[in-house]
Design a protein around this motif. Structure first.
Motif, PDB file in Angstrom:
ATOM      1  N   VAL A 196       0.848  -1.186   0.000  1.00 62.25           N
ATOM      2  CA  VAL A 196       0.000   0.000   0.000  1.00 62.25           C
ATOM      3  C   VAL A 196       0.885   1.238   0.000  1.00 62.25           C
ATOM      4  N   GLN A 197       0.316   2.329  -0.453  1.00 61.40           N
ATOM      5  CA  GLN A 197       0.952   3.636  -0.385  1.00 61.40           C
ATOM      6  C   GLN A 197       0.234   4.578   0.582  1.00 61.40           C
ATOM      7  N   HIS A 198      -0.944   4.146   1.059  1.00 63.37           N
ATOM      8  CA  HIS A 198      -1.714   4.954   2.007  1.00 63.37           C
ATOM      9  C   HIS A 198      -2.350   4.012   3.023  1.00 63.37           C
ATOM     10  N   LEU A 199      -2.379   4.438   4.272  1.00 56.66           N
ATOM     11  CA  LEU A 199      -3.038   3.692   5.338  1.00 56.66           C
ATOM     12  C   LEU A 199      -4.202   4.516   5.884  1.00 56.66           C
ATOM     13  N   PRO A 200      -5.262   3.866   6.357  1.00 57.25           N
ATOM     14  CA  PRO A 200      -6.370   4.618   6.961  1.00 57.25           C
ATOM     15  C   PRO A 200      -5.863   5.502   8.094  1.00 57.25           C
ATOM     16  N   SER A 201      -6.420   6.682   8.183  1.00 59.19           N
ATOM     17  CA  SER A 201      -5.925   7.676   9.129  1.00 59.19           C
ATOM     18  C   SER A 201      -6.269   7.299  10.563  1.00 59.19           C
ATOM     19  N   SER A 223      -7.579   6.416  18.168  1.00 56.19           N
ATOM     20  CA  SER A 223      -8.260   5.227  17.653  1.00 56.19           C
ATOM     21  C   SER A 223      -7.883   5.028  16.195  1.00 56.19           C
ATOM     22  N   THR A 224      -7.875   3.779  15.784  1.00 55.24           N
ATOM     23  CA  THR A 224      -7.651   3.398  14.386  1.00 55.24           C
ATOM     24  C   THR A 224      -8.162   1.986  14.192  1.00 55.24           C
ATOM     25  N   GLU A 225      -8.336   1.594  12.956  1.00 58.11           N
ATOM     26  CA  GLU A 225      -8.910   0.286  12.669  1.00 58.11           C
ATOM     27  C   GLU A 225      -7.864  -0.747  12.264  1.00 58.11           C
ATOM     28  N   TRP A 226      -6.605  -0.364  12.161  1.00 61.31           N
ATOM     29  CA  TRP A 226      -5.592  -1.333  11.717  1.00 61.31           C
ATOM     30  C   TRP A 226      -4.503  -1.578  12.758  1.00 61.31           C
ATOM     31  N   LEU A 227      -4.669  -1.072  13.973  1.00 63.37           N
ATOM     32  CA  LEU A 227      -3.759  -1.361  15.080  1.00 63.37           C
ATOM     33  C   LEU A 227      -4.561  -1.894  16.259  1.00 63.37           C
ATOM     34  N   ASP A 228      -3.940  -2.780  17.032  1.00 65.09           N
ATOM     35  CA  ASP A 228      -4.622  -3.281  18.229  1.00 65.09           C
ATOM     36  C   ASP A 228      -4.398  -2.317  19.393  1.00 65.09           C
ATOM     37  N   LEU A 275      -0.129  -6.762  10.801  1.00 68.13           N
ATOM     38  CA  LEU A 275      -1.410  -6.500  11.449  1.00 68.13           C
ATOM     39  C   LEU A 275      -1.750  -7.626  12.408  1.00 68.13           C
ATOM     40  N   SER A 276      -2.551  -7.291  13.411  1.00 70.23           N
ATOM     41  CA  SER A 276      -3.028  -8.310  14.335  1.00 70.23           C
ATOM     42  C   SER A 276      -4.225  -9.029  13.728  1.00 70.23           C
ATOM     43  N   LYS A 277      -4.567 -10.162  14.322  1.00 65.57           N
ATOM     44  CA  LYS A 277      -5.654 -10.980  13.779  1.00 65.57           C
ATOM     45  C   LYS A 277      -7.026 -10.545  14.269  1.00 65.57           C
ATOM     46  N   GLY A 278      -7.090  -9.592  15.155  1.00 64.46           N
ATOM     47  CA  GLY A 278      -8.393  -9.155  15.643  1.00 64.46           C
ATOM     48  C   GLY A 278      -8.221  -8.262  16.850  1.00 64.46           C
ATOM     49  N   ASP A 279      -9.339  -7.895  17.449  1.00 64.56           N
ATOM     50  CA  ASP A 279      -9.314  -6.998  18.603  1.00 64.56           C
ATOM     51  C   ASP A 279      -8.673  -7.696  19.795  1.00 64.56           C
ATOM     52  N   GLN A 280      -7.733  -7.007  20.424  1.00 66.47           N
ATOM     53  CA  GLN A 280      -7.049  -7.532  21.598  1.00 66.47           C
ATOM     54  C   GLN A 280      -7.287  -6.571  22.756  1.00 66.47           C
ATOM     55  N   THR A 281      -7.976  -7.017  23.756  1.00 73.01           N
ATOM     56  CA  THR A 281      -8.291  -6.175  24.908  1.00 73.01           C
ATOM     57  C   THR A 281      -7.185  -6.308  25.938  1.00 73.01           C
ATOM     58  N   CYS A 282      -6.661  -5.172  26.344  1.00 72.83           N
ATOM     59  CA  CYS A 282      -5.551  -5.195  27.292  1.00 72.83           C
ATOM     60  C   CYS A 282      -5.897  -4.441  28.569  1.00 72.83           C
ATOM     61  N   ALA A 296     -10.929  -4.963  13.516  1.00 75.67           N
ATOM     62  CA  ALA A 296     -11.860  -6.025  13.132  1.00 75.67           C
ATOM     63  C   ALA A 296     -11.064  -7.240  12.660  1.00 75.67           C
ATOM     64  N   PRO A 297     -11.712  -8.375  12.402  1.00 80.31           N
ATOM     65  CA  PRO A 297     -11.009  -9.545  11.864  1.00 80.31           C
ATOM     66  C   PRO A 297     -10.349  -9.224  10.522  1.00 80.31           C
ATOM     67  N   PRO A 298      -9.344 -10.024  10.137  1.00 78.81           N
ATOM     68  CA  PRO A 298      -8.614  -9.736   8.886  1.00 78.81           C
ATOM     69  C   PRO A 298      -9.498  -9.700   7.650  1.00 78.81           C
ATOM     70  N   ASP A 299     -10.538 -10.535   7.601  1.00 77.73           N
ATOM     71  CA  ASP A 299     -11.380 -10.545   6.413  1.00 77.73           C
ATOM     72  C   ASP A 299     -12.166  -9.246   6.251  1.00 77.73           C
ATOM     73  N   VAL A 300     -12.221  -8.421   7.305  1.00 74.44           N
ATOM     74  CA  VAL A 300     -12.863  -7.114   7.224  1.00 74.44           C
ATOM     75  C   VAL A 300     -11.818  -6.005   7.088  1.00 74.44           C
ATOM     76  N   THR A 301     -10.718  -6.126   7.831  1.00 74.75           N
ATOM     77  CA  THR A 301      -9.702  -5.072   7.832  1.00 74.75           C
ATOM     78  C   THR A 301      -8.962  -4.983   6.505  1.00 74.75           C
ATOM     79  N   ILE A 302      -8.589  -6.118   5.939  1.00 76.34           N
ATOM     80  CA  ILE A 302      -7.797  -6.112   4.700  1.00 76.34           C
ATOM     81  C   ILE A 302      -8.546  -5.440   3.553  1.00 76.34           C
TER      82      ILE A 302
END
Length: 628
Positions: A196-201, A223-228, A275-282, A296-302
């Motif tokens: 990719v050349q751009h990532l979601p903000s 917040s972001t959708e591609w980092l845990d 990327l992580s495989k899904g939401d990780q609560t810490c 979200a899961p990879p099938d949604v995030t990718i």
């Protein structure tokens, strides 16, 4: 905005802690607000069930009640493209107000400090609006309750960066490990990689208390959708360190800059982002409450990341200047047509190119103009470039060319409807139910040999005269006429009916198509030369004469040579300097030709002659002299 302009703006607003800036009326400050955005933001806060009146009376430093903390009312939404909606932005705003007051000591401020902080906050917000434009959305501009969100675009090298994600077999609806008895080791996982050349903000939400920037930092969430959540907590710690380094100064711009340029390196991502495989609560592990994730899961995030990257690349293409390889001119991207093969040409050239092929009927050649590509121009682009009538003609021609390319499709001689040909060279029209022969286009003739070329031509010419020939019939007539002309000088192989023409040689012919032998004189199939013991001859008289002609020339040269030998005794012949053969001089011409070795020589100097114009002349031998 260029970096030097940004630095200058923040140089003007950077006021040391505890000092009071020159008084300035707040009404004179430029504000980017609109009634529509303010209404949308107010509706969003009403959906959050926040009590605005309760928030106005409570000071910011006082810890609000537990989860049902009231939020300040929205004054207006400023430079952002839209106010908070019903998505992740709304949730981030709710969580931001829940964090107000937690973990902070109450700070007592003098009126002068409150007034100074108020002015510095206004100056900082004006600068942020000028720098980030639509990436900043303002929700509340009230003193002590200013809140806004900044969309932070992560900086990536121009050539892009690889993004990979580990996919487990058990992440879907069907648990692969349970079904097949796998223990879940590393071999049960796959890596999916894309570039990719751009990532979601990232979304940085901030609320400025009355004690900022003199004593306390802003309240914020990331917040972001591609980092845990673990990675986002590290970024929150990075912003805390920035405040510690510049305590008492305006830090929002520095926060955004560090998130843009240093997030990937701070998280340890080098040449590749994993990327992580899904939401990780810490939360139980001491994770930062300011770290909000929509992971979200990879099938949604990718697909989201890929779609965002494609949209941004297309947006950059539209505003850039490009070079057209057809007309050699430069235009902005909005004036170009980009094909699925990623080649692009200006709209005017593509429109002329497509209309030319449709007008000439060469729709099968309507491909990408790049000579090394050959990809088909899709119909949705053609519909934009062609008029309604031209596009309808293109569809008709393409259908006709497609049917013509099918070997088992013929056209009905009555209504020109496409029909399927069966194994017996027969077809039945589905429109008029006419049963006809696919070879001669006549009525079906079961058990009867099909017409010859001459007979078919005669029938088709009669149909032409009676104005009943259309479309494919005219094409068939041309083919039959061509076959008739070929058969004038050729014979058909009795085995495979291939037309063969003899150039020279004997009458025993070998078909290059099937390898069979036949007689070119009577067109009968043969097996050897025994056939030519009868009426047929193996060589025609024309071939015999053609063979005898060079033999007669050789005999003639031998007779002449013998005469020249006889003249040698009388002193009227000269020996050839190459082979020694006696050569007779013709008249007074000293240019001699040897019949034995086919060489030229001179009678005066007894040497070979390569070029007559160079040997004979003013500086050479004389070409004409009397015999000595």
């Amino acid at each position: 905005m260029p970096k030097k302009h940004r630095d200058r703006i923040f140089h003007l607003i950077a006021i040391p802690a505890g000092t009071s800036p020159p008084p300035r009326s707040s009404t004179a400050m430029p504000r980017k607000s609109s009634k529509g955005d303010g209404k949308a933001a107010a509706d969003a806060l009403r959906r959050l069930d926040l009590d605005a009146s309760a928030a106005e009376d409570a000071p910011v430093e006082t810890p609000p009640p537990r989860p049902e903390a009231p939020a300040p009312p929205v004054e207006a939404s400023s430079s952002g493209t839209a106010a908070v909606g019903g998505g992740p932005e709304e949730e981030d705003l709710r969580r931001l107000h829940e964090l107000v007051g937690f973990g902070r000591e109450r700070v007592e401020l003098t009126e002068e400090e409150v007034r100074a902080n108020h002015q510095r906050q206004e100056d900082e917000i004006c600068a942020l609006e000028a720098i980030f434009g639509d990436n900043l959305v303002m929700f509340n501009r009230k003193e002590g309750q200013r809140s806004f969100q900044v969309h932070v675009n992560i900086e990536i090298p121009e050539d892009g960066k690889d993004v990979s994600v580990r996919l487990g077999f058990g992440t879907g609806a069907l648990d692969y490990k349970q079904v097949h008895g796998h223990d879940g080791d590393a071999s049960d996982e796959l890596f999916y990689k894309f570039r990719v050349q751009h990532l979601p903000s990232m979304l940085l939400s901030c609320l400025l208390p009355s004690s900022y920037p003199s004593h306390q930092p802003p309240f914020f969430t990331i917040s972001t959708e591609w980092l845990d959540r673990v990675m986002i907590s590290s970024l929150c710690h990075m912003l805390d360190m920035t405040w510690e380094e510049q305590q008492g100064m305006e830090v929002i711009y520095q926060w955004v800059q560090r998130l843009q340029s240093s997030s990937l390196s701070y998280l340890g991502f080098g040449d590749e982002i994993i990327l992580s495989k899904g939401d990780q609560t810490c939360a139980q592990d001491g994770g930062d409450k300011r770290a909000l994730t929509h992971n979200a899961p990879p099938d949604v995030t990718i697909p989201r990341i890929i779609r965002y990257n494609d949209d941004k690349r297309h947006e950059a293409f539209l505003y850039a200047i490009h070079y057209c390889a057809i007309c050699f001119s430069e235009f902005p991207g909005v004036d170009f047509i980009k094909l699925p093969c990623h080649h692009f040409f200006c709209q005017k050239c593509m429109q002329t190119y497509c209309k030319m092929h449709v007008k000439e009927g060469t729709v099968v050649k309507l491909l990408c103009p790049d000579t090394k590509c050959g990809a088909v121009v899709p119909p949705n682009i053609l519909k934009r470039l062609l008029g309604e009538d031209e596009f309808e003609r293109w569809e008709t021609l393409l259908l006709q060319r497609t049917l013509d390319a099918m070997v088992d499709v013929v056209y009905c001689p009555r209504c020109q409807t496409a029909c399927l040909e069966d194994a017996g060279d027969e077809a039945v029209c589905p429109s008029c139910l006419f049963s006809f022969c696919a070879l001669c286009r006549g009525r079906r003739h079961v058990g009867v040999e099909c017409l010859s070329a001459e007979e078919k031509l005669q029938i088709l010419e009669e149909r032409q005269k009676s104005a009943r020939t259309k479309g494919d019939i005219q094409k068939l007539m041309d083919e039959v006429c061509s076959i008739k002309e070929i058969l004038k000088d050729a014979k058909q192989c009795p085995h495979c009916k291939m037309a063969i023409s003899k150039i020279e040689g004997c009458n025993k012919m070998t078909c290059w198509n099937c390898g069979g032998f036949f007689c070119y004189q009577c067109n009968a199939a043969i097996s050897g030369y025994d056939h030519f013991k009868g009426d047929c001859v193996i060589f025609d008289q024309v071939e015999i004469d053609r063979w005898r002609m060079p033999m007669n020339r050789r005999v003639h040269r031998m007779v002449v040579g013998q005469a020249q030998v006889a003249l040698l005794a009388r002193g009227h012949a000269y020996p050839c300097p190459t082979c020694g053969q006696a050569i007779r001089k013709i008249g007074n011409n000293n240019h001699l030709y040897c019949w034995s070795c086919n060489q030229h020589c001179c009678a005066l100097c007894r040497t070979s002659v390569q070029k007559m114009s160079q040997h004979f002349g003013p500086t050479g031998c004389k070409q004409h002299t009397e015999n000595p």
